[in-house]
Scaffold this motif. Structure first.
Motif, PDB file in Angstrom:
ATOM      1  N   ILE A 294       6.088  11.079   1.893  1.00  0.00           N
ATOM      2  CA  ILE A 294       6.333   9.950   2.800  1.00  0.00           C
ATOM      3  C   ILE A 294       5.845  10.271   4.204  1.00  0.00           C
ATOM      4  O   ILE A 294       5.233   9.432   4.868  1.00  0.00           O
ATOM      5  CB  ILE A 294       7.833   9.574   2.792  1.00  0.00           C
ATOM      6  CG1 ILE A 294       8.198   8.997   1.423  1.00  0.00           C
ATOM      7  CG2 ILE A 294       8.154   8.587   3.891  1.00  0.00           C
ATOM      8  CD1 ILE A 294       9.681   8.811   1.204  1.00  0.00           C
ATOM      9  N   ALA A 295       6.093  11.492   4.668  1.00  0.00           N
ATOM     10  CA  ALA A 295       5.691  11.867   6.025  1.00  0.00           C
ATOM     11  C   ALA A 295       4.177  11.816   6.210  1.00  0.00           C
ATOM     12  O   ALA A 295       3.690  11.518   7.304  1.00  0.00           O
ATOM     13  CB  ALA A 295       6.211  13.261   6.360  1.00  0.00           C
ATOM     14  N   LEU A 296       3.420  12.103   5.158  1.00  0.00           N
ATOM     15  CA  LEU A 296       1.966  12.151   5.267  1.00  0.00           C
ATOM     16  C   LEU A 296       1.276  10.881   4.762  1.00  0.00           C
ATOM     17  O   LEU A 296       0.057  10.865   4.591  1.00  0.00           O
ATOM     18  CB  LEU A 296       1.429  13.365   4.519  1.00  0.00           C
ATOM     19  CG  LEU A 296       1.866  14.708   5.101  1.00  0.00           C
ATOM     20  CD1 LEU A 296       1.450  15.842   4.198  1.00  0.00           C
ATOM     21  CD2 LEU A 296       1.291  14.888   6.491  1.00  0.00           C
ATOM     22  N   THR A 297       2.023   9.817   4.557  1.00  0.00           N
ATOM     23  CA  THR A 297       1.456   8.565   4.071  1.00  0.00           C
ATOM     24  C   THR A 297       0.315   8.089   4.951  1.00  0.00           C
ATOM     25  O   THR A 297      -0.785   7.808   4.476  1.00  0.00           O
ATOM     26  CB  THR A 297       2.540   7.475   4.001  1.00  0.00           C
ATOM     27  OG1 THR A 297       3.557   7.894   3.113  1.00  0.00           O
ATOM     28  CG2 THR A 297       1.978   6.155   3.542  1.00  0.00           C
ATOM     29  N   TYR A 298       0.572   7.976   6.229  1.00  0.00           N
ATOM     30  CA  TYR A 298      -0.438   7.446   7.160  1.00  0.00           C
ATOM     31  C   TYR A 298      -1.668   8.341   7.176  1.00  0.00           C
ATOM     32  O   TYR A 298      -2.800   7.862   7.127  1.00  0.00           O
ATOM     33  CB  TYR A 298       0.167   7.333   8.560  1.00  0.00           C
ATOM     34  CG  TYR A 298      -0.780   6.719   9.559  1.00  0.00           C
ATOM     35  CD1 TYR A 298      -0.906   5.345   9.658  1.00  0.00           C
ATOM     36  CD2 TYR A 298      -1.551   7.511  10.394  1.00  0.00           C
ATOM     37  CE1 TYR A 298      -1.786   4.770  10.566  1.00  0.00           C
ATOM     38  CE2 TYR A 298      -2.428   6.954  11.312  1.00  0.00           C
ATOM     39  CZ  TYR A 298      -2.535   5.578  11.392  1.00  0.00           C
ATOM     40  OH  TYR A 298      -3.406   5.025  12.283  1.00  0.00           O
ATOM     41  N   VAL A 299      -1.476   9.644   7.224  1.00  0.00           N
ATOM     42  CA  VAL A 299      -2.588  10.598   7.284  1.00  0.00           C
ATOM     43  C   VAL A 299      -3.443  10.501   6.029  1.00  0.00           C
ATOM     44  O   VAL A 299      -4.675  10.444   6.094  1.00  0.00           O
ATOM     45  CB  VAL A 299      -2.057  12.038   7.469  1.00  0.00           C
ATOM     46  CG1 VAL A 299      -3.169  13.054   7.384  1.00  0.00           C
ATOM     47  CG2 VAL A 299      -1.298  12.161   8.771  1.00  0.00           C
TER      48      VAL A 299
ATOM     49  N   PRO B  73      11.831  17.994  -1.144  1.00  0.00           N
ATOM     50  CA  PRO B  73      10.787  18.273  -0.152  1.00  0.00           C
ATOM     51  C   PRO B  73       9.455  17.600  -0.493  1.00  0.00           C
ATOM     52  O   PRO B  73       8.726  17.170   0.388  1.00  0.00           O
ATOM     53  CB  PRO B  73      10.639  19.790  -0.147  1.00  0.00           C
ATOM     54  CG  PRO B  73      11.545  20.314  -1.166  1.00  0.00           C
ATOM     55  CD  PRO B  73      12.320  19.208  -1.760  1.00  0.00           C
ATOM     56  N   TYR B  74       9.162  17.480  -1.783  1.00  0.00           N
ATOM     57  CA  TYR B  74       7.916  16.830  -2.191  1.00  0.00           C
ATOM     58  C   TYR B  74       7.892  15.377  -1.716  1.00  0.00           C
ATOM     59  O   TYR B  74       6.917  14.918  -1.121  1.00  0.00           O
ATOM     60  CB  TYR B  74       7.770  16.910  -3.711  1.00  0.00           C
ATOM     61  CG  TYR B  74       6.472  16.341  -4.223  1.00  0.00           C
ATOM     62  CD1 TYR B  74       5.328  17.114  -4.238  1.00  0.00           C
ATOM     63  CD2 TYR B  74       6.395  15.031  -4.686  1.00  0.00           C
ATOM     64  CE1 TYR B  74       4.130  16.606  -4.708  1.00  0.00           C
ATOM     65  CE2 TYR B  74       5.209  14.511  -5.148  1.00  0.00           C
ATOM     66  CZ  TYR B  74       4.082  15.299  -5.155  1.00  0.00           C
ATOM     67  OH  TYR B  74       2.899  14.779  -5.612  1.00  0.00           O
TER      68      TYR B  74
ATOM     69  N   ALA C 295       0.822  -1.211   0.000  1.00  0.00           N
ATOM     70  CA  ALA C 295       0.000   0.000   0.000  1.00  0.00           C
ATOM     71  C   ALA C 295       0.857   1.261   0.000  1.00  0.00           C
ATOM     72  O   ALA C 295       0.558   2.219  -0.722  1.00  0.00           O
ATOM     73  CB  ALA C 295      -0.948  -0.001   1.199  1.00  0.00           C
ATOM     74  N   THR C 296       1.913   1.269   0.768  1.00  0.00           N
ATOM     75  CA  THR C 296       2.772   2.458   0.837  1.00  0.00           C
ATOM     76  C   THR C 296       3.463   2.687  -0.501  1.00  0.00           C
ATOM     77  O   THR C 296       3.546   3.817  -0.982  1.00  0.00           O
ATOM     78  CB  THR C 296       3.807   2.313   1.957  1.00  0.00           C
ATOM     79  OG1 THR C 296       3.113   2.085   3.183  1.00  0.00           O
ATOM     80  CG2 THR C 296       4.667   3.543   2.082  1.00  0.00           C
TER      81      THR C 296
END
Length: 122
Positions: free
Chosen positions: A80-85, A74-75, A35-36
């Motif tokens: 990656i940082a907002l994957t879970y959200v 940065p994109y 999924a990621t």
């Protein structure tokens, strides 16, 4: 498991909500294996044409590459940082339980813990 048509899949990639008969597919897409990876690929595809526009700027290739990296790094970091959200938001928008994210992660941790105990006996 029902699969979306190509038109539905494109709409889904752009944030559209799929009909209820495809919710099993959506759940697998957002919480299943890979999924990621699918999320990151889907997030990077719209950036490719924008990065290609940098190739039209005259100048040395290293300058063009540097400008691309100023946008890309940065994109990708925030992607990656907002994957879970983002994946949790997609579950909620399809009227699925957002706790599926936590349950799948807990199941994985439980399997790892059981494997550790089996191998090392602690």
């Amino acid at each position: 498991m029902a699969r979306p048509t190509p038109r539905e899949r494109i709409g889904y990639a752009f944030g559209r909500v799929l009909p209820p008969h495809l919710h099993d597919w959506v759940e697998h897409d957002l919480t299943g294996p890979g999924a990621t990876r699918r999320y990151i690929v889907r997030g990077l595809l719209p950036l490719i044409p924008l990065l290609a526009l940098f190739l039209l700027i005259p100048g040395p290739l290293w300058v063009i590459g540097s400008m691309m990296m100023l946008l890309l790094i940065p994109y990708v970091y925030f992607l990656i940082a907002l994957t879970y959200v983002y994946r949790r938001h997609r579950l909620i928008s399809h009227d699925l339980d957002p706790g599926l994210m936590s349950r799948r992660e807990q199941e994985r941790k439980d399997r790892e813990r059981a494997e550790y105990k089996r191998r090392f006996g602690h």
